[in-house]
Design a protein around this motif. Structure first.
Motif, PDB file in Angstrom:
ATOM      1  N   ARG A 178     -30.255 -10.732   4.476  1.00 30.25           N
ATOM      2  CA  ARG A 178     -31.281 -11.582   5.064  1.00 30.25           C
ATOM      3  C   ARG A 178     -32.641 -11.278   4.449  1.00 30.25           C
ATOM      4  O   ARG A 178     -33.389 -12.169   4.063  1.00 30.25           O
ATOM      5  CB  ARG A 178     -31.320 -11.357   6.584  1.00 30.25           C
ATOM      6  N   LEU A 231     -36.624 -20.791   1.812  1.00 35.13           N
ATOM      7  CA  LEU A 231     -37.466 -19.596   1.905  1.00 35.13           C
ATOM      8  C   LEU A 231     -38.911 -20.009   1.740  1.00 35.13           C
ATOM      9  O   LEU A 231     -39.225 -20.868   0.910  1.00 35.13           O
ATOM     10  CB  LEU A 231     -37.119 -18.599   0.790  1.00 35.13           C
ATOM     11  N   ILE A 249     -41.362 -12.708   1.153  1.00 33.69           N
ATOM     12  CA  ILE A 249     -40.620 -13.762   1.878  1.00 33.69           C
ATOM     13  C   ILE A 249     -41.109 -13.804   3.327  1.00 33.69           C
ATOM     14  O   ILE A 249     -40.871 -12.888   4.099  1.00 33.69           O
ATOM     15  CB  ILE A 249     -39.094 -13.536   1.826  1.00 33.69           C
ATOM     16  N   ASP A 260     -38.628  -8.638  -1.248  1.00 35.23           N
ATOM     17  CA  ASP A 260     -38.546  -9.148   0.119  1.00 35.23           C
ATOM     18  C   ASP A 260     -39.909  -9.217   0.802  1.00 35.23           C
ATOM     19  O   ASP A 260     -40.077  -9.954   1.766  1.00 35.23           O
ATOM     20  CB  ASP A 260     -37.588  -8.272   0.936  1.00 35.23           C
ATOM     21  N   GLY A 288     -33.444 -12.861   1.244  1.00 36.51           N
ATOM     22  CA  GLY A 288     -33.470 -14.323   1.187  1.00 36.51           C
ATOM     23  C   GLY A 288     -32.146 -14.965   0.837  1.00 36.51           C
ATOM     24  O   GLY A 288     -32.112 -16.128   0.450  1.00 36.51           O
ATOM     25  N   ARG A 316     -37.470 -17.567   6.598  1.00 43.24           N
ATOM     26  CA  ARG A 316     -36.139 -17.899   6.061  1.00 43.24           C
ATOM     27  C   ARG A 316     -35.519 -18.939   6.977  1.00 43.24           C
ATOM     28  O   ARG A 316     -35.613 -18.828   8.202  1.00 43.24           O
ATOM     29  CB  ARG A 316     -35.245 -16.660   6.062  1.00 43.24           C
ATOM     30  N   ILE A 365     -42.361 -18.481   0.562  1.00 41.51           N
ATOM     31  CA  ILE A 365     -42.814 -17.319  -0.205  1.00 41.51           C
ATOM     32  C   ILE A 365     -44.336 -17.266  -0.188  1.00 41.51           C
ATOM     33  O   ILE A 365     -44.996 -18.163  -0.734  1.00 41.51           O
ATOM     34  CB  ILE A 365     -42.346 -17.413  -1.681  1.00 41.51           C
ATOM     35  N   ALA A 385     -33.020 -21.444  -0.344  1.00 36.17           N
ATOM     36  CA  ALA A 385     -32.617 -20.048  -0.170  1.00 36.17           C
ATOM     37  C   ALA A 385     -31.561 -19.675  -1.207  1.00 36.17           C
ATOM     38  O   ALA A 385     -30.990 -20.528  -1.881  1.00 36.17           O
ATOM     39  CB  ALA A 385     -32.077 -19.849   1.240  1.00 36.17           C
TER      40      ALA A 385
END
Ligand SMILES: [Zn+2]
Length: 420
Positions: free
Chosen positions: A116, A380, A410, A407, A119, A413, A382, A61
């Motif tokens: 958040r 993270l 993502i 974002d 990420g 998290r 992805i 992250a």
């Protein structure tokens, strides 16, 4: 309990290259990485639950080493002034509104949720002088399960009445926040950080009190350093005894006596850089902010070749983009402008920029920012399927995500092993 995640795993143990595990496994226990391998049987994980993220990428992250939570309302506006008038005209009036905890709650909820979203699981955050609002921000981070060093800002000169606090009130505010036991309750994820705004905002008494607080409670320190030429001239005037801006902090115990991160350092040179190196002061490199406030281009290659610690910062709202991925792109671009002027300064590679944002920055929070054994699992997932429309390699997929993603890709998290 041991958990295993399967995905294409990429991280930077060294700054010069990526570790890549196609269809790799990562084992996590008590929030920490046990190991990474292409072969599950090597991880000693018999019976552990395996979560398969399919064709997604799994990376560390992001860490934001310099950001102002109360400036979230000013994000993307007020780009027409240099630092000192910009503070007076746009920043200070906005920060005064945080005397109102209702307003603070609205803005800080937005801020934490945006962080958040992009990420960023750990951050060094400036709040304002207001203790109540700062406490609220710390609580929001704690509720979110994210890591944050949060600074109640110390300032008592060259600012409006409403943003000036007495030294005694500043100290008392910090002691209240320390007494709130955020550190114990969050197991160190959320902590106060001593935050003199910068030398021009603080009298010698205020700076001394900040240094004493840091020493007494062993708190880290954050501030701004050598961002803008007018600012540097002002510091010279205010602290005539000092041999450099960094030396001015040092005289008050605010330059590496406890872990310290200084934003910008655009114009740091000579003795100041040497002192930073000796004291292990981290640079928070904030390229978008340096462009927007017309401060200059920080000599990022020089920082690295001199062995300084460096992380990346979004510096909202001098910076306009909260994404540390975009900050990597800007950091590379700034380094290319330096390279244009001087070919002895090679521009940043992608792995270097990624390492700065993850392992290098993460070291400020402990063992954070890599997937080596013992590192906290900040990660993270992805899903870049919308960007991966041809036969891209895993490294190209990561590069395209950094340059083109946001974002929306993502998918998951994690902060210290916990889904956020
Ligand atoms: Zn800043």
């Amino acid at each position: 309990m041991r958990k295993v995640y399967k995905a294409h795993i990429l991280f930077t143990k060294e700054k010069d290259r990526f570790e890549v595990f196609e269809n790799g496994y990562i084992a996590v226990e008590d929030g920490c990485v046990i190991g990474v391998s292409n072969d599950l049987s090597e991880l000693d994980c018999e019976g552990a639950e395996v979560t398969d993220f399919g064709n997604s990428l799994l990376i560390p992250a992001m860490n934001d080493m310099h950001v102002h939570a109360p400036q979230v309302h000013n994000q993307g506006v007020a780009m027409d002034l240099e630092l000192l008038p910009w503070l007076q005209q746009y920043t200070f009036p906005e920060e005064m509104k945080f005397a109102d905890t209702g307003y603070a709650e609205r803005m800080y909820r937005r801020f934490v949720s945006d962080l958040r979203r992009f990420g960023t699981m750990r951050a060094c955050v400036f709040a304002t002088i207001h203790t109540e609002s700062t406490r609220l921000l710390m609580r929001l981070f704690q509720e979110a399960g994210m890591g944050a060093l949060v600074g109640k800002v110390a300032m008592n000169r060259n600012c409006p009445e409403g943003l000036s606090e007495s030294v005694e009130d500043m100290v008392q505010g910090y002691e209240e926040l320390i007494g709130d036991r955020f550190e114990e309750e969050s197991d160190g994820l959320v902590r106060p950080i001593v935050t003199p705004r910068f030398i021009p905002s603080c009298t010698p008494e205020m700076l001394r009190a900040c240094g004493e607080l840091a020493a007494r409670y062993q708190l880290p320190v954050q501030s701004h350093l050598s961002e803008n030429k007018d600012e540097i001239a002002l510091v010279k005037e205010l602290e005539p005894e000092s041999t450099s801006y960094g030396d001015a902090y040092d005289r008050y115990g605010l330059f590496g006596q406890t872990p310290t991160v200084m934003a910008h350092c655009v114009w740091s040179e000579g003795e100041e850089l040497q002192l930073m190196k000796r004291r292990n002061v981290m640079v928070a490199h904030c390229p978008t902010s340096n462009f927007n406030v017309a401060s200059g281009m920080a000599p990022i290659r020089q920082f690295l070749s001199e062995g300084l610690r460096v992380g990346l910062g979004s510096d909202i709202s001098g910076g306009h983009d909260l994404s540390i991925f975009q900050t990597m792109v800007y950091a590379i671009q700034v380094s290319k402008m330096h390279y244009q002027q001087n070919h002895d300064r090679p521009f940043l590679t992608l792995s270097e920029a990624f390492w700065l944002a993850t392992k290098s920055a993460g070291s400020f929070f402990g063992q954070v920012g890599s997937f080596e054994p013992g590192y906290e699992f900040d990660a993270l997932v992805i899903d870049d399927s919308d960007l991966n429309h041809d036969n891209y390699s895993l490294l190209q997929r990561l590069e395209r995500y950094i340059y083109l993603g946001d974002d929306r890709q993502i998918e998951h998290r994690f902060c210290r092993g916990k889904a956020i």
